[in-house]
Design a protein around this motif. Structure first.
Motif, PDB file in Angstrom:
ATOM      1  N   ARG A 213     -20.142  -5.529 -19.289  1.00 14.17           N
ATOM      2  CA  ARG A 213     -19.968  -4.151 -20.034  1.00 14.17           C
ATOM      3  C   ARG A 213     -19.081  -4.389 -19.159  1.00 14.17           C
ATOM      4  O   ARG A 213     -18.433  -3.649 -19.184  1.00 14.17           O
ATOM      5  N   ARG A 214     -18.424  -4.605 -17.708  1.00 15.27           N
ATOM      6  CA  ARG A 214     -17.758  -4.852 -17.238  1.00 15.27           C
ATOM      7  C   ARG A 214     -16.489  -6.220 -17.543  1.00 15.27           C
ATOM      8  O   ARG A 214     -15.030  -5.274 -17.798  1.00 15.27           O
ATOM      9  N   ILE A 215     -17.326  -6.611 -18.702  1.00 12.23           N
ATOM     10  CA  ILE A 215     -15.965  -7.502 -18.825  1.00 12.23           C
ATOM     11  C   ILE A 215     -15.311  -6.616 -20.272  1.00 12.23           C
ATOM     12  O   ILE A 215     -14.299  -6.172 -20.626  1.00 12.23           O
ATOM     13  N   ARG A 216     -16.483  -5.850 -20.903  1.00  7.67           N
ATOM     14  CA  ARG A 216     -15.656  -5.076 -22.268  1.00  7.67           C
ATOM     15  C   ARG A 216     -15.401  -3.987 -21.870  1.00  7.67           C
ATOM     16  O   ARG A 216     -14.104  -3.319 -22.604  1.00  7.67           O
ATOM     17  N   GLU A 217     -15.030  -3.521 -20.295  1.00  6.17           N
ATOM     18  CA  GLU A 217     -14.176  -2.739 -20.263  1.00  6.17           C
ATOM     19  C   GLU A 217     -12.668  -2.721 -19.975  1.00  6.17           C
ATOM     20  O   GLU A 217     -11.470  -2.379 -19.607  1.00  6.17           O
ATOM     21  N   HIS A 218     -12.115  -4.458 -20.597  1.00  8.66           N
ATOM     22  CA  HIS A 218     -11.136  -4.911 -20.208  1.00  8.66           C
ATOM     23  C   HIS A 218     -10.288  -5.405 -21.206  1.00  8.66           C
ATOM     24  O   HIS A 218      -9.399  -5.994 -21.587  1.00  8.66           O
ATOM     25  N   THR A 219     -11.201  -5.083 -22.505  1.00  7.73           N
ATOM     26  CA  THR A 219     -10.651  -5.286 -23.801  1.00  7.73           C
ATOM     27  C   THR A 219      -9.552  -4.261 -23.800  1.00  7.73           C
ATOM     28  O   THR A 219      -9.225  -3.462 -23.386  1.00  7.73           O
ATOM     29  N   ASP A 220      -8.499  -5.386 -25.073  1.00  8.63           N
ATOM     30  CA  ASP A 220      -7.264  -4.801 -25.771  1.00  8.63           C
ATOM     31  C   ASP A 220      -6.504  -4.438 -24.438  1.00  8.63           C
ATOM     32  O   ASP A 220      -5.576  -3.832 -24.127  1.00  8.63           O
TER      33      ASP A 220
END
Length: 215
Positions: free
Chosen positions: A97-104
């Motif tokens: 979840r924390r990784i996906r916060e930095h997508t794009d």
């Protein structure tokens, strides 16, 4: 975004490397910190651990007595297996979840997982969640000295903890970049700067989908 996996044996000085990466502009995703957060009183992981191990693993304020937990599982494979079943799935979900916060974004994420290599060798987490693996390596005698001097371990306990880990050569086999932390601070800083440039040159990391509730 670029995600790298950071790992190393106990006493390797991995935190020094991760702190320096943050100083250079990276974002730290610390698996141990996430574990501590999910084990706070009131959290599901805390409740599940108490249900399995009993209240003997608690301090008077209901917080986990981590030494008591370690004593229970260190020589009991069944208890360790159950602990892993309780802790790992929610921790993995929160990491992703924390990784996906930095997508794009163009952020460099440092995913600090002490047992990353052990997990890969056991069949998970999948290697594709990171674009590269950075291993912090140090000679065993130096690691033992650090554990005794700075973390209050007995020498016997330090040696036992190191012996229980995956052999260093296994980490080195899977490493994409190695930092030797058996050197002076100036030499270490030079290696960290080189590692940071390497990490920044890696291809972007594709975010993994949100895992199922049981994964």
């Amino acid at each position: 975004m670029i995600v790298i996996g950071l790992t190393g044996g106990i006493g390797s000085g991995k935190s020094t490397v991760s702190d320096r990466f943050v100083d250079l502009g990276a974002v730290l995703v610390d698996a141990d910190q996430i574990v501590r957060e999910l084990q706070e009183p009131g959290a599901n992981v805390h409740a599940d651990m108490v249900e399995y191990f009993g209240t003997s693993i608690l301090n008077e304020d209901a917080s986990l007595n981590r030494q008591a937990v370690a004593d229970r599982v260190f020589s009991d494979k069944e208890a360790l297996h159950e602990l892993n079943n309780i802790v790992h799935p929610p921790v993995n979900r929160e990491i992703r979840r924390r990784i996906r916060e930095h997508t794009d974004t163009d952020h460099l994420l440092v995913l600090d997982i002490p047992l990353l290599i052990e997990g890969i060798l056991a069949g998970g987490p999948p290697r594709y969640i990171v674009s590269g693996i950075l291993v912090v390596d140090t000679r065993p005698e130096i690691a033992i000295q650090r554990l005794v001097e700075y973390r209050g371990f007995s020498e016997e306990d330090a040696r036992s903890r190191i012996a229980a880990q995956v052999p260093p050569e296994k980490r080195l086999e899977l490493a994409d970049f190695v930092i030797d932390n058996s050197v002076t601070l100036d030499e270490l800083n030079s290696q960290i700067e080189s590692a940071f440039k390497w990490a920044r040159s890696l291809p972007a990391t594709e975010p993994t989908p949100e895992p199922d509730e049981d994964s």
